[in-house]
Each structure stands twice: as C-alpha cells, then as structure tokens.
Design a protein around this motif. Structure first.
Motif, PDB file in Angstrom:
ATOM      1  N   GLU A 126       0.824  -1.212   0.000  1.00 50.23           N
ATOM      2  CA  GLU A 126       0.000   0.000   0.000  1.00 50.23           C
ATOM      3  C   GLU A 126       0.857   1.260   0.000  1.00 50.23           C
ATOM      4  OE1 GLU A 126      -2.583  -0.338   3.320  1.00 50.23           O
ATOM      5  OE2 GLU A 126      -4.029  -1.590   2.258  1.00 50.23           O
ATOM      6  N   ALA A 132      -4.364   2.319   2.463  1.00 54.01           N
ATOM      7  CA  ALA A 132      -4.805   2.801   1.161  1.00 54.01           C
ATOM      8  C   ALA A 132      -6.312   2.700   1.002  1.00 54.01           C
ATOM      9  CB  ALA A 132      -4.113   2.018   0.051  1.00 54.01           C
ATOM     10  N   LYS A 133      -6.967   1.938   1.901  1.00 55.98           N
ATOM     11  CA  LYS A 133      -8.400   1.721   1.757  1.00 55.98           C
ATOM     12  C   LYS A 133      -9.223   2.724   2.568  1.00 55.98           C
ATOM     13  CE  LYS A 133      -7.479  -2.477   2.729  1.00 55.98           C
ATOM     14  NZ  LYS A 133      -7.485  -3.886   3.117  1.00 55.98           N
ATOM     15  N   MET A 179     -11.440   5.655   3.731  1.00 50.52           N
ATOM     16  CA  MET A 179     -12.451   6.446   3.026  1.00 50.52           C
ATOM     17  C   MET A 179     -13.064   7.442   4.002  1.00 50.52           C
ATOM     18  SD  MET A 179     -12.743   4.699   0.027  1.00 50.52           S
ATOM     19  CE  MET A 179     -14.355   4.802  -0.717  1.00 50.52           C
ATOM     20  N   PRO A 207     -12.031   8.254  -1.282  1.00 50.25           N
ATOM     21  CA  PRO A 207     -10.840   7.623  -0.721  1.00 50.25           C
ATOM     22  C   PRO A 207      -9.874   8.722  -0.270  1.00 50.25           C
ATOM     23  CG  PRO A 207     -11.238   6.934  -3.005  1.00 50.25           C
ATOM     24  CD  PRO A 207     -12.078   8.131  -2.743  1.00 50.25           C
ATOM     25  N   HIS A 209      -6.728   8.659   0.095  1.00 51.00           N
ATOM     26  CA  HIS A 209      -5.452   8.702  -0.612  1.00 51.00           C
ATOM     27  C   HIS A 209      -5.596   8.755  -2.127  1.00 51.00           C
ATOM     28  CE1 HIS A 209      -2.971   8.238   2.936  1.00 51.00           C
ATOM     29  NE2 HIS A 209      -3.896   7.423   3.389  1.00 51.00           N
TER      30      HIS A 209
END
Lengths: 229, 124
Positions: free
Chosen positions: B18, B64-65, B67, B84, B86
């Motif tokens: 990630e 990275a997930k 939200m 998201p 990122h």
C-alpha cells in the motif's frame, strides 16, 4: 520452462493506478521456489517441473520428505550404490511444505535451481489454482442457490428444503447429478486469466487484479495463463 | 501461535504494497468538520477541479483503503459522497469550519432536517 510458481495468498488491498482509479488487488507471496525434480518423457512419460515452496522444519518432516530433497545416508542408498545404480539427483535443500508439479516443457530447468517471482516478468495474465474455503456440509439454498420454500401459507418446517427430488413411476429413482445438500468449498478451484498488476521482485510479491480462492495464508499455484484470446 | 506470527507478517506485506498508493501528506480533518473537497475531473482531455463541500460524517478503513463520507444538503435533499483519502484524484481537502461532536459517526444527521442539522462550532 513453462512459467509457473508456487506461493501463498497474503491478502487483498487496493492500489491506485496512473489514472487515479482504485484497483482491487490480491497480494501473493510467490517464491522463492526450488526445482526438486524434472520429469522427462523418457523416464516419466511426460514433461513437468516439480517445485517446492516454504521450508518445513526438520522436526515436522518425515524421513521420506527429507530424502526427497536431499541425499540421505540410508541403508537402501548404500546398497543401491553398492549395486552400481546411479541415484537420482537431489535438490539439496530443506524439506518443503508445499510441493507441486508444473506441467509443460522443462526447458533449461536444473534440479536445485531457485526460482523467484521474476519469472513472471512480462507476463500479462496468470491462472491461479488453490483450495477454496471450506463451508462444511451445506444445504441446497447455500450450495446451489435454490429458492427454498415460503415462510408461511401452510409450509411446515421445510422452509429451506429443496423440494422434490424426482418423479414417480418413471423413472422410479432419482436422476444422477441431482443437486442436493453436501460438502461446499474446500475443493480445488482455478481462476483463469487474471491480469498481473505489479511485480515486486525485491519482496517476491505478485499483485493480481481481483480475488483468488482460499484463505489468507493459503497455498496457491500460479501459472502463466493458458487461455487464448 | 505460529499462525499468528505468519498473519502479522502478511499484514506487514500488505502495508508494504500500500505504501506506493499512500499520499506523503494525507489531508488533515476531523469528524464534524465542514470541508471543501477539491476533486480533479477529466472532461474530454481537459482537467478541471470540482469542489464538493459539506460535513465529514464518517471515516472508515485504514491504509490505502481509508475512506471518508461528506454530507451536504442540496435543494433540500441530503447528498452524501464517499471519497478515498489517498485518491490521487483528490487535489486537497480544505477545512472551513470545525464543530463539537461527541461520536465518530454522525449518522444521526441523516434523520435531521432544517435547523437541526447545524452543529455547534468549535473555536480553536
């Protein structure tokens, strides 16, 4: 040789591509794998490369497993050598937990050779085979997506049953292949033509788009896809 | 026992993967903040910035997930968008107002209309 490797499913996540789209990826730890045996048409009747992945502690390995990967000084090997029989070459590595054969041309693969994820460099798509998660003995609604029966209107204690399993006088038996309750999951499943998103040779990681069967930590066989077009 | 150690190692590898998708400086905001989310939109081959402003009512996920959900009222109708954290398509997140909130998910705002939607402002 045919491009194939053994590995382990690490888990899923998402990464962003250049366009800013989130790509769902499964991370596989692929290799290092050791070539344990090379099957040849002369001796075995088919061509394949036998690979081993993940060291098995010697205290857990049977003697036969150790003898498979390295030369053992056994009574049989001594007597065979004394009789002038040349013993098969060994990889000379630690016993492996996961051993599988990759069918196809062996090419220049040597016994004892160590392979890593770099073999998939330039490969666009792969097939992944693994054992799916076991769901035990499951009913027809879960296993075959049957509709079951109504919740009321006279239905008694058969709300999740499959209903009739056949006819009467003809054929007077249940047809073979009739879908019924039984073991669901824990079977070999191959997902074909999964595109490769990224290869990390440093950490032996292969990132592929979408999911693969089995739990995190489960063993997988990864091959270059044999799907055409 | 050994399984647990293996699992931890797996999580480390996921984090490693990630890493490339994370922003070096992720946007800073809190639940209850009123924010302007600047999103890059591709129209044909021209890039344009669109702003979505509203209240951050939830944050979920990690790495990275991760939200976040922004809610605003458009023409009397509640509109929520989930972004998201990122995503490279998010240019920046500007905090315009902070509020006093006592929980991590402000889903109770969905049941409110009119003046009741307002949150008490937090002065820094």
């Amino acid at each position: 040789m045919t491009k194939g490797m053994l590995g382990r499913k690490v888990g899923m996540t998402q990464i962003f591509n250049e366009a800013g789209e989130a790509i769902p990826v499964t991370v596989l730890e692929v290799g290092p794998c050791v070539v344990l045996q090379v099957r040849t048409p002369d001796r075995d009747g088919y061509e394949a490369v036998q690979l081993g992945f993940a060291d098995k502690p010697r205290r857990l390995a049977r003697r036969s497993e150790r003898g498979h990967v390295a030369k053992l000084n056994s009574k049989r090997s001594r007597s065979r050598t004394a009789a002038g029989v040349e013993l098969l070459p060994k990889a000379g590595c630690e016993p492996k937990r996961f051993v599988r054969e990759i069918r196809g041309s062996a090419g220049d693969a040597q016994i004892g050779q160590e392979l890593n994820v770099a073999v998939f460099e330039g490969v666009a798509a792969v097939d992944v085979a693994s054992v799916s998660k076991g769901r035990g003995f499951s009913g027809v609604m879960r296993r075959h997506n049957f509709s079951g029966q109504r919740a009321s209107h006279g239905v008694k204690k058969v709300h999740r049953h499959g209903g009739s399993t056949g006819n009467n006088t003809f054929p007077a038996r249940t047809w073979k292949g009739k879908r019924m309750a039984g073991q669901l999951g824990r079977e070999n499943v191959t997902i074909r033509n999964i595109s490769v998103v990224r290869i990390d040779s440093e950490n032996n990681l292969l990132m592929i788009r979408g999911g693969v069967p089995g739990p995190n930590g489960g063993y997988v066989v990864v091959r270059e896809t044999n799907k055409v077009g | 026992m050994t399984n647990g150690a293996k699992q931890r190692k797996g999580q480390d590898l996921i984090r490693l993967v990630e890493q490339s998708s994370l922003k070096p400086e992720p946007p800073q905001f809190e639940i209850g903040d009123t924010v302007d989310v600047h999103t890059k939109i591709l129209e044909g081959d021209k890039e344009r910035i669109q702003i979505f402003s509203g209240v951050v009512i939830a944050r979920s996920g990690a790495g990275a997930k991760e939200m976040f959900v922004v809610r605003r009222i458009v023409a009397g109708e509640g509109v929520e968008r989930k972004f998201p954290v990122h995503s490279p398509r998010i240019d920046k997140v500007v905090v315009t107002r902070s509020a006093v909130v006592r929980r991590a998910k402000l889903y109770y705002l969905r049941d409110r209309v009119g003046k009741a939607v307002r949150l008490k402002e937090r002065r820094k």
